[in-house]
Scaffold this motif. Structure first.
Motif, PDB file in Angstrom:
ATOM      1  N   UNK A  21      53.527  26.721  48.952  1.00  0.00           N
ATOM      2  CA  UNK A  21      53.726  28.143  49.235  1.00  0.00           C
ATOM      3  C   UNK A  21      52.413  28.752  49.694  1.00  0.00           C
ATOM      4  N   UNK A  22      52.519  29.742  50.560  1.00  0.00           N
ATOM      5  CA  UNK A  22      51.328  30.473  50.997  1.00  0.00           C
ATOM      6  C   UNK A  22      51.553  31.962  50.814  1.00  0.00           C
ATOM      7  N   UNK A  23      50.465  32.684  50.569  1.00  0.00           N
ATOM      8  CA  UNK A  23      50.558  34.115  50.299  1.00  0.00           C
ATOM      9  C   UNK A  23      49.721  34.902  51.306  1.00  0.00           C
ATOM     10  N   UNK A  24      50.015  36.187  51.409  1.00  0.00           N
ATOM     11  CA  UNK A  24      49.283  37.068  52.317  1.00  0.00           C
ATOM     12  C   UNK A  24      48.354  37.987  51.526  1.00  0.00           C
ATOM     13  N   UNK A  25      47.610  38.791  52.242  1.00  0.00           N
ATOM     14  CA  UNK A  25      46.678  39.720  51.598  1.00  0.00           C
ATOM     15  C   UNK A  25      47.380  40.896  50.939  1.00  0.00           C
ATOM     16  N   UNK A  26      48.720  40.933  50.998  1.00  0.00           N
ATOM     17  CA  UNK A  26      49.465  41.979  50.297  1.00  0.00           C
ATOM     18  C   UNK A  26      49.418  41.779  48.791  1.00  0.00           C
ATOM     19  N   UNK A  27      49.094  40.564  48.356  1.00  0.00           N
ATOM     20  CA  UNK A  27      48.989  40.284  46.927  1.00  0.00           C
ATOM     21  C   UNK A  27      47.727  40.926  46.364  1.00  0.00           C
ATOM     22  N   UNK A  28      47.690  41.185  45.038  1.00  0.00           N
ATOM     23  CA  UNK A  28      46.568  41.924  44.436  1.00  0.00           C
ATOM     24  C   UNK A  28      45.227  41.215  44.565  1.00  0.00           C
ATOM     25  N   UNK A  29      44.156  42.019  44.466  1.00  0.00           N
ATOM     26  CA  UNK A  29      42.805  41.471  44.445  1.00  0.00           C
ATOM     27  C   UNK A  29      42.634  40.542  43.252  1.00  0.00           C
ATOM     28  N   UNK A  30      41.695  39.629  43.371  1.00  0.00           N
ATOM     29  CA  UNK A  30      41.427  38.679  42.291  1.00  0.00           C
ATOM     30  C   UNK A  30      40.597  39.318  41.186  1.00  0.00           C
ATOM     31  N   UNK A  31      40.689  38.757  40.006  1.00  0.00           N
ATOM     32  CA  UNK A  31      39.879  39.194  38.877  1.00  0.00           C
ATOM     33  C   UNK A  31      38.427  38.758  39.075  1.00  0.00           C
ATOM     34  N   UNK A  32      37.506  39.444  38.399  1.00  0.00           N
ATOM     35  CA  UNK A  32      36.099  39.055  38.434  1.00  0.00           C
ATOM     36  C   UNK A  32      35.818  38.079  37.306  1.00  0.00           C
ATOM     37  N   UNK A  33      35.030  37.051  37.553  1.00  0.00           N
ATOM     38  CA  UNK A  33      34.651  36.149  36.463  1.00  0.00           C
ATOM     39  C   UNK A  33      33.833  36.910  35.414  1.00  0.00           C
ATOM     40  N   UNK A  34      34.167  36.730  34.138  1.00  0.00           N
ATOM     41  CA  UNK A  34      33.362  37.354  33.082  1.00  0.00           C
ATOM     42  C   UNK A  34      32.329  36.357  32.574  1.00  0.00           C
ATOM     43  N   UNK A  35      31.471  36.824  31.676  1.00  0.00           N
ATOM     44  CA  UNK A  35      30.372  35.978  31.201  1.00  0.00           C
ATOM     45  C   UNK A  35      30.904  34.723  30.523  1.00  0.00           C
ATOM     46  N   UNK A  36      31.970  34.882  29.728  1.00  0.00           N
ATOM     47  CA  UNK A  36      32.555  33.733  29.040  1.00  0.00           C
ATOM     48  C   UNK A  36      33.064  32.711  30.036  1.00  0.00           C
ATOM     49  N   UNK A  37      33.713  33.200  31.086  1.00  0.00           N
ATOM     50  CA  UNK A  37      34.234  32.299  32.107  1.00  0.00           C
ATOM     51  C   UNK A  37      33.132  31.587  32.862  1.00  0.00           C
ATOM     52  N   UNK A  38      32.054  32.305  33.149  1.00  0.00           N
ATOM     53  CA  UNK A  38      30.922  31.708  33.876  1.00  0.00           C
ATOM     54  C   UNK A  38      30.297  30.594  33.055  1.00  0.00           C
ATOM     55  N   UNK A  39      30.133  30.817  31.760  1.00  0.00           N
ATOM     56  CA  UNK A  39      29.539  29.795  30.889  1.00  0.00           C
ATOM     57  C   UNK A  39      30.487  28.598  30.752  1.00  0.00           C
TER      58      UNK A  39
END
Length: 258
Positions: free
Chosen positions: A176-194
């Motif tokens: 499946x492929x999606x378009x830019x109509x889908x929501x913006x992505x989340x930002x990585x948080x500090x926990x995720x970065x580590x």
């Protein structure tokens, strides 16, 4: 459920992007490279499904040079469980056909229930890769979705057309492929970065995938020509001396705009 998300490193769209007029390839040294925004949105679709469905495993997969490692780490920091990096010098300048064959070979190894991609990248903008992968993998394709629902062993959503919208669905496994109509992505948080620092990135070569790249002089597709975009010229200025309306109408008719 196992979901593979295809991502790509591209020249930053916020900067001027240039083509090498000898090779026709994007001059990546001319601007900063980043994770393609449509790839971020695609990953967000998978992550939202995983948030609501524990036990969902998300793998990000990309093909590119060593610099792609930073892009993969960002995707891992956003929430993907692991990553696959296809890196081989023979893939420099690979066309769509070779790219699809390489990605398909890597995807076969994972036995994924769903393969998600953006409808087109911001550098090549070909928009063909998702359907090429579906053909090579012998899977149904639900493409250019502006909404996504994954449930009951199927993926469905809306495909917006000129003046209309079509309801599209496909049984899993699927592409499946999606378009830019889908929501913006989340930002990585500090926990995720580590956490991303400890997540595995599997590196694969053409030999690992059993795919051979043809010599450069026998490419699967051929670029006929490439040229620098011409400089923007000044527009037509109409001075209102009482006849501006007529002049504007004549301009529109002359340029087939009415």
């Amino acid at each position: 459920m196992k979901i593979a998300v295809l991502i790509k490193e591209v020249p930053d769209t916020g900067e001027d992007r240039l083509l090498d007029l000898e090779t026709g390839l994007a001059d990546r040294a001319a601007s900063e490279v980043v994770l393609d925004e449509i790839g971020e949105r695609t990953l967000e679709v998978a992550l939202k499904h995983a948030d609501a469905n524990p036990g969902t495993d998300i793998t990000v997969l990309t093909m590119g040079p060593e610099s792609v490692q930073a892009t993969l780490r960002k995707a891992l920091a956003m929430g993907a469980a692991d990553a696959v990096h296809i890196n081989d010098e023979e893939l420099l300048g690979a066309d769509l056909v070779l790219t699809a064959q390489v990605l398909a070979a890597a995807l076969r190894r994972g036995n994924y229930d769903l393969i998600l991609a953006g409808n087109m990248s911001t550098d090549g903008s070909a928009g063909m890769l998702p359907v090429m992968l579906a053909e090579l993998l012998d899977l149904p394709a639900a493409t250019s979705l502006s909404s996504v629902d994954i449930a009951d062993g199927a993926i469905s959503g809306l495909r917006e057309l000129d003046g209309a919208a079509a309801k599209v669905s496909a049984p899993l496994p699927a592409v499946a492929s999606i378009t830019e109509a889908l929501p913006d992505a989340r930002f990585p948080n500090f926990k995720g970065i580590m956490a991303a620092k400890k997540k595995p990135i599997e590196s694969l070569s053409l030999a690992d995938l059993g795919v051979e790249a043809l010599p450069a002089d026998t490419a699967r597709s051929i670029m006929v020509s490439v040229a620098q975009r011409p400089p923007r010229t000044a527009g037509t200025i109409v001075t209102d001396d009482g006849e501006a309306g007529n002049a504007l109408a004549e301009f529109l008719v002359k340029n087939n705009l009415v």
